[in-house]
Design an enzyme around this catalytic site. Structure first.
Site, short mmCIF file in Angstrom:
data_model
loop_
_atom_site.label_atom_id
_atom_site.label_comp_id
_atom_site.label_asym_id
_atom_site.label_seq_id
_atom_site.Cartn_x
_atom_site.Cartn_y
_atom_site.Cartn_z
N LYS A 144 -0.61 17.26 -67.37
CA LYS A 144 -0.80 15.82 -67.20
C LYS A 144 -0.54 15.18 -68.55
O LYS A 144 -1.21 15.50 -69.54
CB LYS A 144 -2.21 15.51 -66.70
CG LYS A 144 -2.48 14.02 -66.57
CD LYS A 144 -3.75 13.78 -65.79
CE LYS A 144 -4.19 12.34 -65.89
NZ LYS A 144 -5.32 12.02 -65.00
N LYS A 165 -0.14 12.01 -71.06
CA LYS A 165 -0.52 10.63 -71.33
C LYS A 165 0.66 9.88 -71.95
O LYS A 165 1.19 10.27 -73.00
CB LYS A 165 -1.72 10.59 -72.28
CG LYS A 165 -3.01 11.15 -71.67
CD LYS A 165 -3.53 10.28 -70.54
CE LYS A 165 -4.88 10.77 -70.03
NZ LYS A 165 -5.41 9.91 -68.95
N ASP A 178 0.66 9.98 -66.80
CA ASP A 178 -0.45 9.04 -66.64
C ASP A 178 -0.29 7.92 -67.66
O ASP A 178 -0.52 8.11 -68.85
CB ASP A 178 -1.79 9.75 -66.85
CG ASP A 178 -2.97 8.83 -66.57
OD1 ASP A 178 -2.74 7.67 -66.18
OD2 ASP A 178 -4.11 9.28 -66.74
N GLU A 187 0.88 8.29 -62.53
CA GLU A 187 -0.45 7.73 -62.30
C GLU A 187 -0.57 6.35 -62.94
O GLU A 187 -0.26 6.16 -64.12
CB GLU A 187 -1.49 8.66 -62.95
CG GLU A 187 -2.72 8.90 -62.11
CD GLU A 187 -3.71 9.78 -62.83
OE1 GLU A 187 -4.91 9.41 -62.80
OE2 GLU A 187 -3.32 10.80 -63.42
N ASP A 237 -5.16 4.97 -59.85
CA ASP A 237 -6.38 5.42 -60.53
C ASP A 237 -7.28 4.21 -60.77
O ASP A 237 -8.21 3.96 -60.02
CB ASP A 237 -6.04 6.13 -61.84
CG ASP A 237 -7.29 6.66 -62.54
OD1 ASP A 237 -8.41 6.55 -61.99
OD2 ASP A 237 -7.16 7.21 -63.66
N LYS A 280 -12.23 9.95 -58.55
CA LYS A 280 -13.11 10.40 -59.62
C LYS A 280 -14.54 10.02 -59.25
O LYS A 280 -14.81 8.88 -58.84
CB LYS A 280 -12.75 9.73 -60.96
CG LYS A 280 -11.38 10.13 -61.50
CD LYS A 280 -11.07 9.38 -62.79
CE LYS A 280 -9.71 9.78 -63.35
NZ LYS A 280 -9.33 8.95 -64.53
N ASP A 311 -7.11 17.62 -61.30
CA ASP A 311 -7.14 17.33 -62.73
C ASP A 311 -8.59 17.41 -63.20
O ASP A 311 -9.26 16.39 -63.38
CB ASP A 311 -6.55 15.95 -63.01
CG ASP A 311 -6.61 15.58 -64.49
OD1 ASP A 311 -6.56 16.48 -65.33
OD2 ASP A 311 -6.72 14.37 -64.79
N ASP A 318 -9.83 19.28 -66.02
CA ASP A 318 -9.72 20.05 -67.26
C ASP A 318 -10.67 19.58 -68.35
O ASP A 318 -10.57 20.04 -69.49
CB ASP A 318 -8.29 20.00 -67.79
CG ASP A 318 -7.85 18.59 -68.21
OD1 ASP A 318 -8.51 17.61 -67.76
OD2 ASP A 318 -6.87 18.46 -68.95
#
Length: 327
Positions: free
Chosen positions: A148, A150, A175, A201, A224, A246, A296, A298
């Site tokens: 993933k 950023k 993302d 994302e 998100d 989330k 996701d 982690d």
């Protein structure tokens, strides 16, 4: 014996630093909710998030405000009337699930999962940096199946290409954390498609993402910041292909289960994600993530120190929680 509530703010150091389009941090600041009922103890963790107007102090105060109800025996179904969706309700909800499991000796997975939970392949997050830095991160983590990445600047082309070159065999999730704009999203999405990116994302800011309904999306787009609870789903159908669930957004496992069910009925792909927290925060999410298209979780892999006991990670595999940790 009556219940007793304790609320603790804790800090866990991040290994190095964690950078997204909104800034960097070097520690994970969490709030832990513990509910004791006789010899049984239930625990839950949340990560207050400034993007949603949350602070450590504010979340502690929110949980404290319902102390009387919790100590009088409130259960998960009562929480929606006591607290808004968000981090505070997440910590309490997960603590109540854990307490119920500890009291009844019935594991949470037997209630919420169709089958015994299996290890999951989690994405591993690469922090935002310049193209050279991100290419080096990708090379170092190229053995991981899913990265993933950023992004979220006005020009991410070099970053995307450097990551793909550094990790040619990994599935890549980009993302942007609301960092792209109407002026650059089409170009960035074309580059992402060219580089074989699997998912993008939250490219545009929540509330200003209407353009997603009007453009071709060559790579699936995941909500998100635009998605918190079931109430948001209907408005997202024309703009997004997937949603990121989330627990800190939904207000805990209870709402997250219902959100996942409703989203799947509407045809959304499911990602189960996390804030940067410890194994205690990830544990309920590992159960929720069974069967999800993207995982996701982690957070603990980014920390210099985790809780003990902790979740078991083997490379990018995360194993279901043991009862000593949660559930």
């Amino acid at each position: 014996m009556s219940r007793a509530l304790s609320i603790t703010a804790e800090s866990f150091p991040i290994a190095g630093s964690f950078t997204i389009s909104r800034g960097s941090k070097t520690e994970a600041l969490v709030v832990t909710c513990v509910i004791r009922d006789g010899q049984h103890v239930g625990s839950g963790e949340c990560v207050p998030y400034g993007r949603y107007g949350e602070t450590i102090e504010g979340v502690v105060a929110q949980i404290e405000s319902i102390r009387a109800a919790l100590e009088a025996g409130a259960v998960q179904d009562d929480l929606a009337a006591l607290l808004p969706a968000g981090a505070a309700r997440n910590a309490v909800d997960c603590a109540l699930w854990d307490l119920e499991a500890k009291t009844t000796k019935v594991p949470v997975w037997t209630i919420i999962c169709d089958d015994a939970p299996s290890p999951l392949t989690t994405a591993y997050t690469l922090s935002l940096g310049d193209a050279e830095q991100m290419g080096a991160q990708a090379t170092a983590q190229a053995a991981r199946p899913v990265l993933k990445v950023k992004v979220g600047s006005s020009d991410d082309e070099a970053r995307i290409r450097a990551v793909r070159a550094g990790a040619p065999d990994s599935r890549i999730i980009l993302d942007a954390n609301e960092g792209w704009s109407d002026d650059n999203i089409v170009r960035h999405m074309a580059i992402a498609a060219e580089c074989g990116v699997s998912l993008i994302e939250q490219p545009l800011p929540a509330g200003r993402d209407g353009m997603l309904a009007d453009i071709v999306r060559p790579v699936p787009v995941c909500a998100d910041e635009s998605l918190h609870t079931r109430a948001d789903l209907a408005s997202l159908r024309s703009r997004y292909d997937a949603i990121n669930i989330k627990l800190d957004k939904t207000g805990g496992l209870s709402e997250a289960i219902l959100l996942k069910e409703d989203a799947q009925k509407l045809g959304f792909q499911i990602m189960v994600g996390c804030m940067v927290g410890t194994s205690l925060a990830m544990a309920p999410a590992v159960l929720l993530a069974q069967g999800a298209e993207f995982v996701d979780l982690d957070g603990p892999l980014l920390l210099a120190r985790d809780r003990d006991p902790a979740l078991r990670y083997d490379g990018s595999l995360v194993y279901p929680p043991q009862p000593a940790l949660w559930g």
